[in-house]
Scaffold this active site. Structure first.
Site, mmCIF file in Angstrom:
data_model
loop_
_atom_site.group_PDB
_atom_site.id
_atom_site.type_symbol
_atom_site.label_atom_id
_atom_site.label_comp_id
_atom_site.label_asym_id
_atom_site.label_seq_id
_atom_site.Cartn_x
_atom_site.Cartn_y
_atom_site.Cartn_z
ATOM 1 N N LYS A 13 22.564 -13.308 45.678
ATOM 2 C CA LYS A 13 22.312 -11.729 45.824
ATOM 3 C C LYS A 13 22.434 -11.285 47.738
ATOM 4 O O LYS A 13 23.294 -10.074 47.588
ATOM 5 C CB LYS A 13 20.597 -11.696 46.248
ATOM 6 C CG LYS A 13 19.772 -12.228 45.282
ATOM 7 C CD LYS A 13 17.721 -11.876 45.812
ATOM 8 C CE LYS A 13 18.293 -13.612 46.789
ATOM 9 N NZ LYS A 13 18.211 -14.804 46.143
ATOM 10 N N ARG A 88 9.553 -9.845 47.076
ATOM 11 C CA ARG A 88 9.304 -11.460 46.323
ATOM 12 C C ARG A 88 8.053 -11.667 45.884
ATOM 13 O O ARG A 88 7.898 -12.193 45.556
ATOM 14 C CB ARG A 88 9.963 -12.219 47.516
ATOM 15 C CG ARG A 88 11.507 -12.433 47.618
ATOM 16 C CD ARG A 88 10.991 -13.491 48.769
ATOM 17 N NE ARG A 88 12.383 -13.145 48.749
ATOM 18 C CZ ARG A 88 13.501 -14.263 49.227
ATOM 19 N NH1 ARG A 88 13.455 -15.790 48.732
ATOM 20 N NH2 ARG A 88 14.864 -13.737 49.856
ATOM 21 N N ARG A 122 27.120 -24.002 50.032
ATOM 22 C CA ARG A 122 27.457 -22.850 50.983
ATOM 23 C C ARG A 122 27.727 -22.928 52.169
ATOM 24 O O ARG A 122 27.178 -23.956 52.997
ATOM 25 C CB ARG A 122 25.693 -22.146 50.856
ATOM 26 C CG ARG A 122 26.347 -20.626 51.861
ATOM 27 C CD ARG A 122 25.349 -19.451 51.342
ATOM 28 N NE ARG A 122 23.455 -20.401 51.416
ATOM 29 C CZ ARG A 122 22.701 -19.799 50.893
ATOM 30 N NH1 ARG A 122 22.782 -18.357 50.496
ATOM 31 N NH2 ARG A 122 21.380 -20.922 51.179
ATOM 32 N N ARG A 155 23.165 -23.613 56.460
ATOM 33 C CA ARG A 155 21.881 -23.336 56.582
ATOM 34 C C ARG A 155 20.834 -24.623 56.487
ATOM 35 O O ARG A 155 20.799 -25.611 55.054
ATOM 36 C CB ARG A 155 20.597 -22.099 55.460
ATOM 37 C CG ARG A 155 20.998 -20.823 56.191
ATOM 38 C CD ARG A 155 20.798 -19.485 55.243
ATOM 39 N NE ARG A 155 20.087 -19.736 54.331
ATOM 40 C CZ ARG A 155 19.718 -18.721 53.423
ATOM 41 N NH1 ARG A 155 20.023 -17.617 53.556
ATOM 42 N NH2 ARG A 155 18.389 -19.067 52.852
ATOM 43 N N ARG A 166 12.096 -23.965 47.174
ATOM 44 C CA ARG A 166 12.305 -22.916 47.300
ATOM 45 C C ARG A 166 12.576 -22.166 46.339
ATOM 46 O O ARG A 166 11.753 -21.111 45.658
ATOM 47 C CB ARG A 166 13.234 -22.041 48.301
ATOM 48 C CG ARG A 166 13.632 -22.156 49.230
ATOM 49 C CD ARG A 166 15.123 -22.152 49.819
ATOM 50 N NE ARG A 166 15.990 -21.373 50.334
ATOM 51 C CZ ARG A 166 17.295 -21.070 50.045
ATOM 52 N NH1 ARG A 166 17.698 -22.351 50.623
ATOM 53 N NH2 ARG A 166 18.055 -20.151 49.635
HETATM 54 P P1 AP5 Z 1 24.170 -15.658 48.297
HETATM 55 O O1 AP5 Z 1 24.833 -14.608 47.577
HETATM 56 O O2 AP5 Z 1 24.506 -16.579 49.208
HETATM 57 O O3 AP5 Z 1 23.010 -16.178 47.157
HETATM 58 P P2 AP5 Z 1 21.774 -15.453 47.771
HETATM 59 O O4 AP5 Z 1 21.449 -15.220 46.117
HETATM 60 O O5 AP5 Z 1 21.728 -14.672 49.102
HETATM 61 O O6 AP5 Z 1 20.545 -17.180 48.521
HETATM 62 P P3 AP5 Z 1 20.092 -17.045 49.312
HETATM 63 O O7 AP5 Z 1 19.716 -18.723 49.313
HETATM 64 O O8 AP5 Z 1 19.936 -16.268 50.406
HETATM 65 O O9 AP5 Z 1 18.606 -16.650 49.117
HETATM 66 P P4 AP5 Z 1 17.051 -16.831 49.415
HETATM 67 O O10 AP5 Z 1 16.230 -15.813 48.321
HETATM 68 O O11 AP5 Z 1 16.778 -18.211 49.009
HETATM 69 O O12 AP5 Z 1 17.630 -17.212 50.525
HETATM 70 P P5 AP5 Z 1 16.819 -15.602 52.233
HETATM 71 O O13 AP5 Z 1 17.587 -16.309 52.731
HETATM 72 O O14 AP5 Z 1 16.806 -14.227 50.768
HETATM 73 O O15 AP5 Z 1 25.475 -17.155 47.387
HETATM 74 C C1 AP5 Z 1 25.454 -18.441 47.697
HETATM 75 C C2 AP5 Z 1 26.253 -19.378 47.132
HETATM 76 O O16 AP5 Z 1 26.979 -19.024 46.378
HETATM 77 C C3 AP5 Z 1 27.254 -18.606 48.462
HETATM 78 O O17 AP5 Z 1 27.743 -20.236 48.855
HETATM 79 C C4 AP5 Z 1 28.320 -18.021 47.191
HETATM 80 O O18 AP5 Z 1 29.341 -17.708 48.076
HETATM 81 C C5 AP5 Z 1 27.819 -18.464 46.018
HETATM 82 N N1 AP5 Z 1 28.916 -17.675 44.915
HETATM 83 C C6 AP5 Z 1 27.534 -16.386 44.772
HETATM 84 N N2 AP5 Z 1 27.860 -15.595 43.433
HETATM 85 C C7 AP5 Z 1 28.896 -16.285 43.509
HETATM 86 C C8 AP5 Z 1 29.248 -16.025 41.806
HETATM 87 N N3 AP5 Z 1 29.311 -15.523 40.833
HETATM 88 N N4 AP5 Z 1 30.664 -17.438 41.596
HETATM 89 C C9 AP5 Z 1 30.606 -18.392 42.160
HETATM 90 N N5 AP5 Z 1 30.124 -18.351 43.274
HETATM 91 C C10 AP5 Z 1 29.105 -17.772 43.787
HETATM 92 O O19 AP5 Z 1 15.590 -16.366 52.610
HETATM 93 C C11 AP5 Z 1 15.589 -17.635 52.856
HETATM 94 C C12 AP5 Z 1 13.858 -17.600 53.483
HETATM 95 O O20 AP5 Z 1 13.381 -16.734 54.127
HETATM 96 C C13 AP5 Z 1 13.225 -17.771 52.016
HETATM 97 O O21 AP5 Z 1 12.697 -19.244 51.759
HETATM 98 C C14 AP5 Z 1 11.562 -17.217 52.748
HETATM 99 O O22 AP5 Z 1 11.362 -18.613 53.531
HETATM 100 C C15 AP5 Z 1 11.862 -15.950 53.890
HETATM 101 N N6 AP5 Z 1 11.767 -14.895 52.748
HETATM 102 C C16 AP5 Z 1 13.019 -14.321 52.871
HETATM 103 N N7 AP5 Z 1 12.688 -12.773 52.250
HETATM 104 C C17 AP5 Z 1 11.091 -12.396 51.667
HETATM 105 C C18 AP5 Z 1 10.544 -11.648 51.536
HETATM 106 N N8 AP5 Z 1 10.985 -10.837 51.267
HETATM 107 N N9 AP5 Z 1 8.650 -13.075 51.745
HETATM 108 C C19 AP5 Z 1 9.017 -13.907 51.669
HETATM 109 N N10 AP5 Z 1 9.519 -14.627 52.592
HETATM 110 C C20 AP5 Z 1 10.336 -14.243 52.432
#
Ligand code: AP5
Length: 214
Positions: A13, A88, A122, A155, A166
């Site tokens: 994402k 979400r 990552r 992270r 998660r």
């Molecule tokens: P990356 O782009 O970092 O993936 P991502 O989908 O953004 O993963 P996140 O772990 O950031 O998502 P998340 O939803 O768990 O965490 P968030 O920070 O939003 O890519 C991942 C890896 O793969 C990277 O190393 C990248 O280089 C690689 N990659 C990407 N695309 C690729 C490809 N095509 N090919 C090869 N490699 C690739 O949320 C964290 C926490 O915050 C949650 O657990 C929750 O507690 C809280 N939170 C956030 N938003 C909310 C909400 N709306 N409501 C409630 N709690 C929330």
């Protein structure tokens, strides 16, 4: 254009939202980054959110919805945005509909084994937030950001036991959001069956969005 990017943890994402933001000149808003910033500044929101994030649970809706209501009211959102990590839950999606209109939802579908591998390898720049991967998207110099020279770190919630939680939370709380938007015919699927070069997936996402713009 107002875009939502949906997908499980590690689906890309952040990676793809950042590319969408550059190409279509849209503001990129990541709830995960906003929440991590609140935690590191030890604000009231940060203190409330910390225990949820550390254990891989979603932060309660009332906190996140209020936070996003304020963020989306800012001037820089007027010409369009890409939302990464919000909504979400169905509650959040309903609240978002009251705040503004969403034009398209990109759904990134990635198999679980690929997600787990990606998250464990990552690395993120401590200074500018650029995302790398020890397997698929390495920095030129190990441990150092290509963009700004900052230090790359892992992270805390990318530890295996937290990743498992998660992914469970995604299945339970976020998959229904996809159903919510499918009923409104807003979803464009970008489904990845096995690991592919990042640029190929980026192009699939752009193709899906270009169809919407045309
Ligand atoms: P990356 O782009 O970092 O993936 P991502 O989908 O953004 O993963 P996140 O772990 O950031 O998502 P998340 O939803 O768990 O965490 P968030 O920070 O939003 O890519 C991942 C890896 O793969 C990277 O190393 C990248 O280089 C690689 N990659 C990407 N695309 C690729 C490809 N095509 N090919 C090869 N490699 C690739 O949320 C964290 C926490 O915050 C949650 O657990 C929750 O507690 C809280 N939170 C956030 N938003 C909310 C909400 N709306 N409501 C409630 N709690 C929330």
């Amino acid at each position: 254009m107002n875009i939502v990017v949906l997908g499980p943890p590690g689906a890309g994402k952040g990676t793809h939202s950042s590319r969408i933001s550059d190409r279509y000149d849209l503001i990129h808003i990541t709830t995960g980054d906003i929440i991590r910033d609140e935690i590191s500044r030890e604000t009231e929101i940060g203190r409330k959110a910390k225990k949820y994030v550390q254990s891989g649970k979603l932060v309660p809706d009332e906190i996140v919805i209020e936070m996003m209501r304020k963020r989306l009211a800012r001037k820089d959102c007027k010409d369009g945005f890409v939302l990464d990590g919000f909504p979400r839950t169905v509650n959040q999606a309903e609240a978002l509909d009251e705040i503004t209109d969403i034009d398209v939802v990109i759904n990134l579908g990635v198999p679980k084994d690929v997600l787990i591998k990606r998250l464990s390898s990552r690395r993120i720049c401590r200074d500018c937030g650029e995302v790398y991967n020890l397997v698929s998207m390495r920095s030129e110099k190990p441990g150092v950001c290509d963009e700004c020279g900052g230090e790359l770190y892992q992270r805390e919630d990318d530890r295996p036991e937290v990743v498992e939680k998660r992914l469970e939370e995604y299945d339970k709380q976020t998959k229904p959001v996809l159903g919510y938007y499918r009923k409104k015919s807003k979803v464009k699927d970008v489904i990845i069956k096995k690991e592919e070069p990042v640029e190929k997936i980026v192009q699939m996402v752009f193709d899906a969005l270009d169809e919407t713009v045309d």
